[in-house]
Enzyme design. Structure first.
Site, short mmCIF file in Angstrom:
data_model
loop_
_atom_site.label_atom_id
_atom_site.label_comp_id
_atom_site.label_asym_id
_atom_site.label_seq_id
_atom_site.Cartn_x
_atom_site.Cartn_y
_atom_site.Cartn_z
N LYS A 82 0.86 -1.18 0.00
CA LYS A 82 0.00 0.00 0.00
C LYS A 82 0.89 1.23 0.00
CE LYS A 82 -3.01 2.95 2.55
NZ LYS A 82 -3.33 3.43 3.91
N GLY A 112 -7.71 9.51 10.19
CA GLY A 112 -7.96 9.55 11.62
C GLY A 112 -9.00 10.55 12.07
N ALA A 123 -9.31 6.02 4.84
CA ALA A 123 -9.16 7.18 5.72
C ALA A 123 -10.48 7.94 5.88
CB ALA A 123 -8.09 8.14 5.24
#
Length: 269
Positions: free
Chosen positions: A111, A172, A198
């Site tokens: 990734k 986050g 995300a």
């Protein structure tokens, strides 16, 4: 390929990433847990088969004197997905992927993320393109984190990335999908799996991503940062499955006015 985890989806509805096939469409990270035991328990509850690991932050053999994550998450059971979290240049990202390949005995699925800003953790798309080109030429199968720009997503697919992973919101943040129309445009134009990466905060966010038609969702903080990470991991697994089934079933169109569930046309009086 990793041993399949528990799931409820049809065996005919599989996720194809490069040369690999998976039944779970939930990908999970390994950071921010209180210890490796909690990491393992949450990942088991998630039903995930792909587990992403930040090579610059997690020991998978770099330090023989420190606890090794692979002692808790066996590569025989899970597909380990090395990621380049914390890299801010194409050169660092490429170097990190090559280190991961050495540590994982030639494993080539990675990734890629190249960050451009320490505050927002938004991607540096120019450096991401540069790193992706280099890695694809070097024989890597690249799953790539990017912004929610449909043009950039198409460019990354054209380079040869096996999956494009647009952000739903900053890493986050837990804000959920802030621009579903961009994500939908990326999905409609893609010939490789599109996975939201995300910004997911709770189960409903994951379900919305899947209802849009995403092929999967990658998350870490939403699970690891929850009050009960193991229970949240279980909720996310169910949300992914429900969202996928809803997408396949096809939702009713939105209307301004009511439509009776039991219409009177043809009724007996």
């Amino acid at each position: 390929m990793a041993t399949p985890a528990a799931h409820t989806e049809s065996d005919n509805d599989l996720l194809h990433v490069g040369e690999r096939t998976f039944r779970s469409r939930l990908l999970v990270g390994t950071g921010k847990y209180k210890d490796f035991a909690q990491t393992r328990a949450a990942i088991e509850a998630s039903g995930a088969e792909i587990v992403t690991v930040a090579i610059r932050r997690t020991n998978i053999g770099q330090d023989p004197d420190a606890p090794n994550l692979l002692d808790f998450l066996s590569p025989d059971r899970y597909t380990i997905l090395p990621n380049t979290a914390g890299c801010y240049t194409a050169e660092d990202a490429v170097r990190t992927c090559r280190l991961a390949r050495e540590l994982l005995d030639g494993h080539n699925l990675v990734k890629l993320e190249v960050l451009g800003d320490e505050k927002t953790l938004f991607p540096d798309v120019t450096a991401t393109l540069e790193a992706a080109e280099s890695l694809v030429k070097d024989g890597f199968e690249v799953m790539v984190y990017t912004n929610d720009d449909p043009v950039m997503a198409r460019r990354l697919e054209e380079i040869g990335c096996v999956s494009v992973m647009p952000l739903a919101a900053p890493i986050g943040s837990g804000l959920g999908i802030r621009n579903p129309y961009n994500i939908l445009s990326i999905i409609e134009d893609a010939n490789v799996p599109i996975l939201v990466d995300a910004g997911v905060g709770t189960a409903s966010d994951a379900a919305i991503a899947m209802e849009l038609g995403c092929d999967g969702v990658l998350m870490n903080t939403a699970i690891a940062g929850a009050r009960d990470p193991v229970l949240m991991a279980s909720a996310m697994r169910k949300a992914i499955e429900a969202g996928r089934e809803a997408f396949l079933a096809g939702r009713i169109p939105r209307k301004r006015y009511a439509t009776a569930s039991s219409p009177i046309d043809g009724a007996f009086f």
